[in-house]
Design a protein around this motif. Structure first.
Motif, mmCIF file in Angstrom:
data_model
loop_
_atom_site.group_PDB
_atom_site.id
_atom_site.type_symbol
_atom_site.label_atom_id
_atom_site.label_comp_id
_atom_site.label_asym_id
_atom_site.label_seq_id
_atom_site.Cartn_x
_atom_site.Cartn_y
_atom_site.Cartn_z
ATOM 1 N N HIS A 101 50.607 77.751 31.527
ATOM 2 C CA HIS A 101 51.869 78.146 32.137
ATOM 3 C C HIS A 101 52.309 77.068 33.118
ATOM 4 C CE1 HIS A 101 50.326 81.958 30.676
ATOM 5 N NE2 HIS A 101 51.560 82.403 30.725
ATOM 6 N N LEU A 102 53.580 76.711 33.073
ATOM 7 C CA LEU A 102 54.174 75.729 33.977
ATOM 8 C C LEU A 102 54.989 76.465 35.038
ATOM 9 C CD1 LEU A 102 55.298 72.874 34.802
ATOM 10 C CD2 LEU A 102 57.070 73.257 33.070
ATOM 11 N N VAL A 103 54.801 76.097 36.294
ATOM 12 C CA VAL A 103 55.608 76.643 37.382
ATOM 13 C C VAL A 103 56.440 75.494 37.948
ATOM 14 C CG1 VAL A 103 55.595 77.788 39.627
ATOM 15 C CG2 VAL A 103 53.856 78.382 37.916
ATOM 16 N N PHE A 104 57.755 75.692 37.982
ATOM 17 C CA PHE A 104 58.644 74.671 38.528
ATOM 18 C C PHE A 104 59.878 75.354 39.106
ATOM 19 C CE2 PHE A 104 60.877 75.496 34.700
ATOM 20 C CZ PHE A 104 62.173 75.060 34.877
ATOM 21 N N GLY A 105 60.639 74.603 39.877
ATOM 22 C CA GLY A 105 61.858 75.167 40.444
ATOM 23 C C GLY A 105 62.778 74.102 40.987
ATOM 24 N N GLY A 106 63.887 74.570 41.488
ATOM 25 C CA GLY A 106 64.872 73.678 42.067
ATOM 26 C C GLY A 106 66.073 74.458 42.547
ATOM 27 N N GLU A 107 67.000 73.738 43.135
ATOM 28 C CA GLU A 107 68.199 74.377 43.661
ATOM 29 C C GLU A 107 69.246 74.514 42.562
ATOM 30 O OE1 GLU A 107 70.843 74.191 47.724
ATOM 31 O OE2 GLU A 107 69.540 72.519 47.228
ATOM 32 N N LEU A 108 69.790 75.708 42.416
ATOM 33 C CA LEU A 108 70.775 75.979 41.376
ATOM 34 C C LEU A 108 72.189 75.647 41.851
ATOM 35 C CD1 LEU A 108 69.525 79.457 40.111
ATOM 36 C CD2 LEU A 108 68.985 77.201 39.178
ATOM 37 N N GLU A 109 73.044 75.272 40.897
ATOM 38 C CA GLU A 109 74.466 75.047 41.187
ATOM 39 C C GLU A 109 75.140 76.358 41.585
ATOM 40 O OE1 GLU A 109 76.713 72.575 41.236
ATOM 41 O OE2 GLU A 109 75.421 70.926 40.634
ATOM 42 N N HIS A 110 74.892 77.400 40.781
ATOM 43 C CA HIS A 110 75.512 78.706 40.978
ATOM 44 C C HIS A 110 74.449 79.780 40.800
ATOM 45 C CE1 HIS A 110 79.291 76.550 40.506
ATOM 46 N NE2 HIS A 110 78.815 76.052 39.372
#
Length: 78
Positions: A12-21
Motif C-alpha cells: 500500500h502506498l500512502v501519499f498526499g498533497g494540497e488540492l486545487e478544489h
C-alpha cells in the motif's frame, strides 16, 4: 517480511498533497506531493495515513490517500 512469514504481502502506498478544489482530486502542485511511504499491509498504511492526516488537519485542502498497490500489480487476482 521474512521467509518464515505466511502473511500475504499486500503493498500500500500512502501519499498526499494540497488540492486545487475540495470537490475533486486535482493537486495544486505535483512537484510538492508528499510520498509518505510504501507499507506491507493495510493496517500499517492506515496508521501512517492517520498520522499525516492529523498533522495537516488545519489545512482543509491537504489530503492524504492510500493506494492499494497490490491491486495494480496483479489486477487479475482482484
Amino acid at each position: 517480511m521474512t521467509q518464515g512469514d505466511n502473511k500475504k504481502q499486500l503493498l500500500h502506498l500512502v501519499f498526499g498533497g494540497e488540492l486545487e478544489h475540495l470537490e475533486e482530486v486535482e493537486f495544486k502542485d505535483l512537484t510538492a506531493l508528499d510520498i509518505v511511504g510504501i507499507f506491507p499491509d493495510y493496517a500499517s498504511a492506515l496508521t501512517a495515513w492517520k498520522a499525516k492526516a492529523q498533522q495537516t488537519v488545519d489545512n482543509a485542502h491537504m489530503r492524504y490517500f492510500i493506494v492499494h498497490m497490490h491491486k495494480l500489480l496483479t489486477p487479475e487476482k482482484n
